[in-house]
Design a protein around this motif. Structure first.
Motif, PDB file in Angstrom:
ATOM      1  N   ALA A  17      -9.134  10.227   8.593  1.00  0.00           N
ATOM      2  CA  ALA A  17      -9.975   9.029   8.730  1.00  0.00           C
ATOM      3  C   ALA A  17      -9.704   8.043   7.588  1.00  0.00           C
ATOM      4  N   GLU A  18      -9.540   8.549   6.375  1.00  0.00           N
ATOM      5  CA  GLU A  18      -9.221   7.676   5.238  1.00  0.00           C
ATOM      6  C   GLU A  18      -7.847   7.030   5.416  1.00  0.00           C
ATOM      7  N   LEU A  19      -6.883   7.820   5.891  1.00  0.00           N
ATOM      8  CA  LEU A  19      -5.548   7.263   6.147  1.00  0.00           C
ATOM      9  C   LEU A  19      -5.607   6.192   7.228  1.00  0.00           C
ATOM     10  N   GLU A  20      -6.378   6.448   8.269  1.00  0.00           N
ATOM     11  CA  GLU A  20      -6.497   5.476   9.355  1.00  0.00           C
ATOM     12  C   GLU A  20      -7.029   4.143   8.816  1.00  0.00           C
ATOM     13  N   ALA A  21      -8.042   4.185   7.968  1.00  0.00           N
ATOM     14  CA  ALA A  21      -8.606   2.959   7.395  1.00  0.00           C
ATOM     15  C   ALA A  21      -7.573   2.231   6.535  1.00  0.00           C
ATOM     16  N   ARG A  22      -6.781   2.967   5.772  1.00  0.00           N
ATOM     17  CA  ARG A  22      -5.777   2.355   4.889  1.00  0.00           C
ATOM     18  C   ARG A  22      -4.548   1.857   5.648  1.00  0.00           C
TER      19      ARG A  22
ATOM     20  N   THR B 187       0.848  -1.177   0.000  1.00  0.00           N
ATOM     21  CA  THR B 187       0.000   0.000   0.000  1.00  0.00           C
ATOM     22  C   THR B 187       0.886   1.229   0.000  1.00  0.00           C
TER      23      THR B 187
ATOM     24  N   PHE C  43      -5.408  12.379   1.344  1.00  0.00           N
ATOM     25  CA  PHE C  43      -6.502  11.717   2.054  1.00  0.00           C
ATOM     26  C   PHE C  43      -6.841  12.487   3.323  1.00  0.00           C
ATOM     27  N   THR C  44      -8.034  12.249   3.862  1.00  0.00           N
ATOM     28  CA  THR C  44      -8.360  12.752   5.193  1.00  0.00           C
ATOM     29  C   THR C  44      -7.677  11.839   6.210  1.00  0.00           C
TER      30      THR C  44
END
Length: 108
Positions: free
Chosen positions: A46-51, A2, A43-44
């Motif tokens: 929250a998006e980074l946290e998910a990834r 990733t 990314f936000t």
């Protein structure tokens, strides 16, 4: 693997999650802190946290996402207030609401 892409003046640069010490939100933007400097993320938080959660990242604070592999030590300020010292010497706040979760993750 990733890769997280950054926003630069000329193009998007891929950064491996292993190279990110932490990500932080500041003034409506999200930045990736690496040994080479800070980069604007695409990314936000929250998006980074998910990834990045599968790569050992932990939401230490509302505005910070840290790579646990780059945490050098946990610094207590008061009985319920802590910071994380990163391997590059920088410090990241640790929310008092996240301390118990972090202790469980780290086994202490």
């Amino acid at each position: 693997t990733t890769e997280i892409y950054t926003l630069s003046l000329h193009d998007a640069l891929p950064i491996s999650p292993a190279d990110i010490l932490y990500a932080y939100a500041q003034e409506k933007s999200v930045y990736l802190h690496t040994a080479e400097g800070d980069w604007t993320a695409s990314f936000t938080l929250a998006e980074l946290e998910a990834r990045l959660a599968p790569h050992g990242f932990f939401r230490a604070h509302r505005g910070y996402l840290v790579n646990l592999a780059h945490v050098k030590e946990i610094i207590p300020w008061t009985r319920s207030s802590f910071s994380l010292r990163m391997k590059d010497g920088s410090e990241v706040p640790l929310s008092k609401h996240r301390v118990a979760e972090l202790k469980e993750l780290l086994g202490w």
